[in-house]
Motif scaffolding. Structure first.
Motif, short mmCIF file in Angstrom:
data_model
loop_
_atom_site.label_atom_id
_atom_site.label_comp_id
_atom_site.label_asym_id
_atom_site.label_seq_id
_atom_site.Cartn_x
_atom_site.Cartn_y
_atom_site.Cartn_z
N LEU A 243 79.91 -20.10 -96.65
CA LEU A 243 80.19 -20.96 -97.80
C LEU A 243 78.90 -21.48 -98.44
CD1 LEU A 243 83.30 -22.88 -96.47
CD2 LEU A 243 83.23 -21.42 -98.49
N ALA A 244 78.24 -22.41 -97.79
CA ALA A 244 76.99 -22.95 -98.35
C ALA A 244 76.26 -23.75 -97.26
CB ALA A 244 77.29 -23.86 -99.53
N PRO A 245 74.95 -23.56 -97.16
CA PRO A 245 74.18 -24.32 -96.17
C PRO A 245 74.27 -25.83 -96.40
CG PRO A 245 72.84 -22.56 -97.12
CD PRO A 245 74.11 -22.61 -97.91
N ALA A 246 74.43 -26.24 -97.66
CA ALA A 246 74.42 -27.67 -97.96
C ALA A 246 75.59 -28.41 -97.33
CB ALA A 246 74.43 -27.88 -99.47
N LEU A 247 76.65 -27.71 -96.95
CA LEU A 247 77.77 -28.39 -96.31
C LEU A 247 77.33 -28.98 -94.97
CD1 LEU A 247 80.68 -25.84 -96.83
CD2 LEU A 247 80.38 -28.03 -98.00
N ARG A 248 76.35 -28.33 -94.35
CA ARG A 248 75.90 -28.71 -92.99
C ARG A 248 77.11 -28.81 -92.06
NH1 ARG A 248 72.78 -26.31 -92.68
NH2 ARG A 248 71.76 -27.13 -90.85
N ILE A 249 77.95 -27.79 -92.08
CA ILE A 249 79.07 -27.75 -91.15
C ILE A 249 78.80 -26.64 -90.14
CG2 ILE A 249 81.53 -27.22 -90.87
CD1 ILE A 249 82.09 -28.57 -93.52
N GLY A 250 78.70 -27.02 -88.89
CA GLY A 250 78.54 -26.06 -87.81
C GLY A 250 79.47 -26.45 -86.68
N TRP A 251 79.63 -25.57 -85.70
CA TRP A 251 80.53 -25.91 -84.60
C TRP A 251 80.10 -25.27 -83.30
CZ3 TRP A 251 81.99 -23.55 -89.17
CH2 TRP A 251 82.21 -22.17 -89.12
N LEU A 252 80.47 -25.97 -82.23
CA LEU A 252 80.26 -25.44 -80.89
C LEU A 252 81.62 -25.26 -80.24
CD1 LEU A 252 77.85 -28.24 -80.57
CD2 LEU A 252 77.12 -26.24 -79.29
N LEU A 253 81.77 -24.17 -79.51
CA LEU A 253 82.95 -23.93 -78.68
C LEU A 253 82.41 -23.81 -77.27
CD1 LEU A 253 85.78 -23.01 -77.94
CD2 LEU A 253 85.29 -20.80 -78.98
N LEU A 254 82.81 -24.74 -76.40
CA LEU A 254 82.06 -24.93 -75.16
C LEU A 254 82.87 -24.67 -73.90
CD1 LEU A 254 80.54 -28.24 -76.44
CD2 LEU A 254 79.16 -26.24 -75.81
N PRO A 255 82.18 -24.27 -72.81
CA PRO A 255 82.83 -24.26 -71.50
C PRO A 255 83.27 -25.69 -71.16
CG PRO A 255 80.67 -23.19 -71.40
CD PRO A 255 80.78 -23.84 -72.74
N ALA A 256 84.37 -25.82 -70.42
CA ALA A 256 84.95 -27.14 -70.14
C ALA A 256 83.89 -28.10 -69.59
CB ALA A 256 86.11 -27.00 -69.16
N ALA A 257 83.01 -27.60 -68.74
CA ALA A 257 82.05 -28.47 -68.06
C ALA A 257 81.04 -29.11 -69.01
CB ALA A 257 81.31 -27.67 -66.98
N LEU A 258 80.91 -28.57 -70.21
CA LEU A 258 79.87 -29.09 -71.12
C LEU A 258 80.41 -29.97 -72.25
CD1 LEU A 258 77.61 -25.91 -71.57
CD2 LEU A 258 77.30 -27.81 -69.97
N VAL A 259 81.73 -29.93 -72.46
CA VAL A 259 82.28 -30.57 -73.67
C VAL A 259 81.95 -32.06 -73.75
CG1 VAL A 259 84.34 -31.04 -75.03
CG2 VAL A 259 84.18 -28.94 -73.74
N ASP A 260 82.26 -32.80 -72.69
CA ASP A 260 82.05 -34.25 -72.77
C ASP A 260 80.58 -34.59 -72.93
OD1 ASP A 260 84.70 -34.83 -72.66
OD2 ASP A 260 84.74 -35.25 -70.51
N ARG A 261 79.74 -33.84 -72.26
CA ARG A 261 78.31 -34.12 -72.36
C ARG A 261 77.81 -33.88 -73.79
NH1 ARG A 261 75.12 -33.91 -67.38
NH2 ARG A 261 76.60 -33.94 -65.66
N VAL A 262 78.27 -32.78 -74.40
CA VAL A 262 77.83 -32.50 -75.78
C VAL A 262 78.43 -33.54 -76.73
CG1 VAL A 262 77.94 -30.84 -77.68
CG2 VAL A 262 77.43 -30.03 -75.36
N ALA A 263 79.68 -33.94 -76.47
CA ALA A 263 80.30 -34.97 -77.33
C ALA A 263 79.51 -36.27 -77.24
CB ALA A 263 81.76 -35.19 -76.93
#
Ligand SMILES: Cc1ncc(COP(=O)(O)O)c(C=O)c1O
Length: 498
Positions: A311-331
């Motif tokens: 779409l466009a870099p200016a949106l600054r929308i990215g995403w992570l899809l994580l192993p269960a063990a990492l989700v809370d730490r990344v959040a």
């Protein structure tokens, strides 16, 4: 301290018993505001009558102050129109950091840039309007640091459908572009004891620097026609590896099927994390789609995606899809970084995805980009025959080998004199390698591609080769300009204190 109440507000600090006369105070307040750029050149001032009323002074004070500043050249007056701040460069001293940091060339072959002129403005606006109309109070409060549930749900559906991932909204964290996602993940890996990460060589130079900035060591692993040489990982003491399996950056090769399997076996045996950068897999022109690695090993792969290429870099929308063990730490890292990305944009993105807006947009742009790629290939073939071209089957850029001994930086400087910006592969190499260029084609028209390559060919013909080509560290011109200013400032401060 008074704030004028005329239609144009102006905050001025004057008061009785403050020393100089009211007129003197008004003059110096205005002078200071103009000098510091608070009142830029061209700004219309309130009329003397309105200003006098607002400040509670006699009209004579404001008339005389304006006259004095006109005489000094700070203000200009034309009969029948407002008194304005004069447009002298010294009066509009904008801070250097907000000045345009890099000149915009006529032909910019920046890799990885989509054509933002075809951004689906109308559909995006409809989505934004719909979600704003429907937004409850919750949507305007502090968000779930992982991002709005609707957005995580819509994204999980989208990547499962188009990228063969195994995504669940609970495992997703939305962030400010892929760039932030990588840094958050790096911080979390480090907190879990990872000290070194294997990276592709060549591989994205900015990301290598991101990992290092987060306190991780990087270990380059060579890339060949089958992608990352996975067998080399066995000799390294690393807790993670960063890969671009669907479209290697910058070479454009695909990770070979047997290496995909070997990579996941290695990760399982070492309990290492595979960081999968799936940045532009939506674009493929002459080959079959390749599903994400994440779908084969959801417990071992941290998958990252971005709307910057689609779409466009200016949106600054990215995403992570994580192993269960990492989700809370990344959040938690996301919460500490910024308490979550903007919710309304996420909700608009969710609405856009749910209505197949991204599918439609990609169906529209793929043939356009394919034609541009073909135009670039044709231009290279006719203007620069003999140069080897790689990575043409997919993505938004290709890689062109330069004659041995070409100094990528000297060539780029010479091309800029013709208003052509090109990008050397050097900053993406961990060690010196054969000179090459990365040429992005998606954001240039076919005729601009032809004209830009013609100019480039002329420049290349007159650029001498050298025994010791320079190697740039930073690929992004905006980052280079900022880093140079910061370095100059550091040096200056060093001189002052040392
Ligand atoms: C290899 C690679 N990965 C990821 C990205 C996406 O970055 P972001 O989402 O931060 O714009 C880019 C963009 O330049 C890229 O080149």
């Amino acid at each position: 301290l008074k704030r004028t109440t005329s239609a144009r507000e102006l905050l001025l600090a004057i008061g009785r018993g403050r020393g100089p006369t009211l007129r003197g105070q008004l003059e110096s307040e205005l002078r200071a505001a103009i000098r510091t750029g608070r009142l830029p050149g061209g700004t219309a001032l309130p009329s003397t009558r309105a200003l006098a009323a607002d400040l509670g002074v006699s009209r004579g004070v404001t008339v005389l102050a304006y006259e004095q500043l006109i005489a000094e050249g700070y203000l200009t007056a034309a009969t029948g129109s407002a008194t304005r701040v004069a447009t002298r460069p010294s009066h509009s001293a904008a801070p250097a950091a907000v000045a345009r940091s890099v000149d915009a060339p006529r032909y910019d072959f920046r890799p990885g840039l989509p054509d933002v002129s075809v951004f689906p403005r109308r559909a995006w606006l409809s989505s934004l309007r719909r979600v704003l109309d429907a937004a409850t109070g919750d949507a305007l409060g502090y968000p779930d640091p992982r991002g709005a549930l609707q957005a995580r749900t819509a994204l999980a559906d989208y990547v499962n459908r188009t990228r063969a991932t195994v995504a669940h909204p609970d495992r997703m964290v939305l962030c400010s572009g892929y760039a932030q996602g990588l840094r958050l993940l790096a911080a979390v890996l480090r907190s879990r004891g990872v000290r070194r990460v294997a990276v592709e060589d060549p591989g994205h130079g900015g990301q290598r620097a991101d990992l290092q900035a987060m306190g991780l060591g990087v270990r380059p692993v060579p890339v060949d026609g089958g992608g990352l040489q996975v067998d080399r990982l066995r000799r390294l003491d690393v807790g993670a590896v960063l890969v671009t399996p669907a479209h290697q950056f910058p070479t454009g090769v695909v990770l070979a099927p047997e290496r995909r399997a070997a990579l996941l076996e290695w990760a399982a045996a070492r309990r290492a994390v595979v960081i999968e950068d799936d940045y532009d897999a939506e674009y493929r022109f002459d080959r079959e789609p390749i599903g994400a690695l994440q779908g084969l090993a959801e417990g071992a792969v941290a998958y990252l995606g971005s709307a910057s290429k689609t779409l466009a870099p200016a949106l600054r929308i990215g995403w992570l899809l994580l192993p269960a063990a990492l989700v809370d730490r990344v959040a938690l890292a996301k919460l500490h970084a910024d308490h979550g990305s903007p919710t309304l944009e996420q909700l608009a993105f969710a609405d856009f995805l749910e209505r197949d807006g991204l599918d439609r947009h990609l169906r529209k742009v793929r043939p356009i980009y394919r034609r541009r790629r073909d135009a670039l290939l044709a231009a290279l073939k006719s203007r620069l025959p003999g140069l080897r071209v790689e990575g043409v089957a997919a993505g938004l850029h290709l890689m062109v080998s330069l004659p041995p001994g070409t100094d990528e930086e000297a060539l780029a400087d010479a091309a800029m004199t013709q208003s052509v910006r090109i990008y050397g592969a050097g900053p993406h190499r961990s060690r010196p390698g054969p000179p090459a260029l990365l040429l992005g084609y998606a954001s240039l028209s076919e005729s601009d591609i032809e004209a830009g390559v013609a100019l480039l060919a002329r420049v290349l013909a007159t650029t001498a080769s050298t025994a010791r080509p320079r190697r740039a560290r930073i690929w992004d011109p905006a980052e280079r300009a900022l880093a140079a200013r910061v370095a100059a400032d550091d040096a200056e401060r060093g001189r002052q204190t040392g």
